[in-house]
Motif scaffolding. Sequence first.
Motif, PDB file in Angstrom:
ATOM      1  N   ARG A   1      48.670  43.094 -44.364  1.00  0.00           N
ATOM      2  CA  ARG A   1      48.488  43.216 -45.821  1.00  0.00           C
ATOM      3  C   ARG A   1      47.022  43.402 -46.186  1.00  0.00           C
TER       4      ARG A   1
ATOM      5  N   LEU B   1      40.269  37.334 -55.447  1.00  0.00           N
ATOM      6  CA  LEU B   1      41.080  37.933 -56.511  1.00  0.00           C
ATOM      7  C   LEU B   1      40.217  38.588 -57.580  1.00  0.00           C
TER       8      LEU B   1
ATOM      9  N   HIS C   1      48.651  45.577 -60.844  1.00  0.00           N
ATOM     10  CA  HIS C   1      50.053  45.371 -60.463  1.00  0.00           C
ATOM     11  C   HIS C   1      50.479  46.355 -59.377  1.00  0.00           C
TER      12      HIS C   1
ATOM     13  N   VAL D   1      49.093  45.099 -56.026  1.00  0.00           N
ATOM     14  CA  VAL D   1      49.908  43.998 -55.498  1.00  0.00           C
ATOM     15  C   VAL D   1      51.234  44.524 -54.966  1.00  0.00           C
TER      16      VAL D   1
ATOM     17  N   LEU E   1      52.474  44.131 -51.125  1.00  0.00           N
ATOM     18  CA  LEU E   1      53.667  43.335 -50.839  1.00  0.00           C
ATOM     19  C   LEU E   1      54.736  44.110 -50.076  1.00  0.00           C
TER      20      LEU E   1
END
Length: 88
Positions: free
Chosen positions: A9, A54, A69, A72, A76
């Motif tokens: 990731r 972050l 978004h 992420v 993911l």
Amino acid sequence: MPRTRWSPRSTKLRELLRDRRLALGLLQGELAERLGQPQSFVSKVEQGERRLDLEEVLDYAAALKLDPHEIVAAVLKVPASRQSGRKG
């Protein structure tokens, strides 16, 4: 064989940010200027020598005109590393 320093990731995040920078036609120094950082900061992030917290990811998103978004969601999609020994 040595263990990889970064999870899949983390690698995806770095690739996504680098690819976006390149797609925008930005040099590392130009992105660094947008971030208020030295060029070496961007280089170290892209080389995997430095992790982003972050707040820094959000700064990158703004500088690269990315929706956080979407960042992420893309990260993911990559399976978490199984090497950490964590369950769940």
